[in-house]
Design a protein around this motif. Structure first.
Motif, mmCIF file in Angstrom:
data_model
loop_
_atom_site.group_PDB
_atom_site.id
_atom_site.type_symbol
_atom_site.label_atom_id
_atom_site.label_comp_id
_atom_site.label_asym_id
_atom_site.label_seq_id
_atom_site.Cartn_x
_atom_site.Cartn_y
_atom_site.Cartn_z
ATOM 1 N N GLU A 14 0.845 -1.181 0.000
ATOM 2 C CA GLU A 14 0.000 0.000 0.000
ATOM 3 C C GLU A 14 0.890 1.244 0.000
ATOM 4 O O GLU A 14 1.875 1.320 0.732
ATOM 5 C CB GLU A 14 -0.872 -0.003 1.258
ATOM 6 C CG GLU A 14 -1.860 1.123 1.296
ATOM 7 C CD GLU A 14 -2.748 1.056 2.527
ATOM 8 O OE1 GLU A 14 -3.114 2.128 3.023
ATOM 9 O OE2 GLU A 14 -3.045 -0.064 2.973
ATOM 10 N N ILE A 15 0.551 2.209 -0.814
ATOM 11 C CA ILE A 15 1.311 3.454 -0.871
ATOM 12 C C ILE A 15 0.797 4.372 0.229
ATOM 13 O O ILE A 15 -0.392 4.657 0.312
ATOM 14 C CB ILE A 15 1.164 4.132 -2.237
ATOM 15 C CG1 ILE A 15 1.762 3.245 -3.324
ATOM 16 C CG2 ILE A 15 1.813 5.503 -2.224
ATOM 17 C CD1 ILE A 15 1.533 3.761 -4.727
ATOM 18 N N VAL A 16 1.710 4.805 1.066
ATOM 19 C CA VAL A 16 1.356 5.720 2.149
ATOM 20 C C VAL A 16 1.971 7.070 1.824
ATOM 21 O O VAL A 16 3.183 7.188 1.684
ATOM 22 C CB VAL A 16 1.889 5.201 3.512
ATOM 23 C CG1 VAL A 16 1.572 6.191 4.614
ATOM 24 C CG2 VAL A 16 1.310 3.829 3.809
ATOM 25 N N ARG A 17 1.138 8.058 1.690
ATOM 26 C CA ARG A 17 1.624 9.409 1.387
ATOM 27 C C ARG A 17 1.800 10.176 2.692
ATOM 28 O O ARG A 17 0.885 10.266 3.488
ATOM 29 C CB ARG A 17 0.652 10.126 0.469
ATOM 30 C CG ARG A 17 0.533 9.459 -0.872
ATOM 31 C CD ARG A 17 -0.369 10.268 -1.788
ATOM 32 N NE ARG A 17 -0.662 9.529 -2.984
ATOM 33 C CZ ARG A 17 0.025 9.630 -4.113
ATOM 34 N NH1 ARG A 17 1.040 10.456 -4.177
ATOM 35 N NH2 ARG A 17 -0.314 8.918 -5.172
ATOM 36 N N LYS A 18 2.991 10.710 2.841
ATOM 37 C CA LYS A 18 3.278 11.515 4.023
ATOM 38 C C LYS A 18 3.664 12.914 3.559
ATOM 39 O O LYS A 18 4.419 13.056 2.598
ATOM 40 C CB LYS A 18 4.445 10.917 4.818
ATOM 41 C CG LYS A 18 4.146 9.591 5.461
ATOM 42 C CD LYS A 18 5.324 9.123 6.280
ATOM 43 C CE LYS A 18 5.044 7.796 6.935
ATOM 44 N NZ LYS A 18 6.176 7.331 7.738
ATOM 45 N N PRO A 19 3.179 13.929 4.228
ATOM 46 C CA PRO A 19 3.571 15.282 3.835
ATOM 47 C C PRO A 19 5.028 15.541 4.218
ATOM 48 O O PRO A 19 5.561 14.926 5.144
ATOM 49 C CB PRO A 19 2.633 16.174 4.644
ATOM 50 C CG PRO A 19 2.240 15.333 5.820
ATOM 51 C CD PRO A 19 2.256 13.901 5.342
ATOM 52 N N TYR A 20 5.658 16.425 3.464
ATOM 53 C CA TYR A 20 7.015 16.815 3.825
ATOM 54 C C TYR A 20 6.977 17.508 5.178
ATOM 55 O O TYR A 20 6.024 18.231 5.481
ATOM 56 C CB TYR A 20 7.598 17.777 2.788
ATOM 57 C CG TYR A 20 8.035 17.102 1.518
ATOM 58 C CD1 TYR A 20 9.198 16.330 1.491
ATOM 59 C CD2 TYR A 20 7.301 17.221 0.356
ATOM 60 C CE1 TYR A 20 9.598 15.704 0.325
ATOM 61 C CE2 TYR A 20 7.698 16.593 -0.817
ATOM 62 C CZ TYR A 20 8.854 15.839 -0.822
ATOM 63 O OH TYR A 20 9.244 15.223 -1.966
#
Length: 102
Positions: free
Chosen positions: A19-25
């Motif tokens: 699963e792709i987990v997007r994290k903010p910078y």
């Protein structure tokens, strides 16, 4: 010579896809410290000159916070911009804390 390929069923392929987990910078804080040699006027002028969208009123409010509380966070955002504003304020003679990740 025979070549054999492993064939996976759709269920096995589904199990191996991550699963792709997007994290903010992370955001970084630009913090100005109080000192005994910069004037209120100089600090306020530097904030208005280098920090985007800084108003006269907010610059004075932050300058007072720096003086009475010992420091103020004057900008928060991406690392590259934070590094630029930090360097500009430091080059202008303000006393700066190291950049901090939020």
């Amino acid at each position: 010579m025979a070549i054999f390929a492993a064939v996976q069923t759709p269920e096995k392929v589904k199990d191996t896809v991550r699963e792709i987990v997007r994290k903010p910078y992370p955001k970084y804080k630009v913090i100005v410290l109080n000192d005994d040699f910069n004037t209120f006027e100089h600090v306020s002028e530097c904030l208005m000159k280098y920090i985007p969208n800084m108003t006269d009123d907010l610059a004075w409010e932050l300058t007072n916070q720096i003086h009475f509380e010992g420091l103020a966070i004057v900008w928060v955002g991406p690392m590259e911009q934070a590094e630029l504003y930090h360097a500009q304020l430091k080059q202008s003679g303000l006393t700066m804390a190291p950049l901090e990740a939020e």
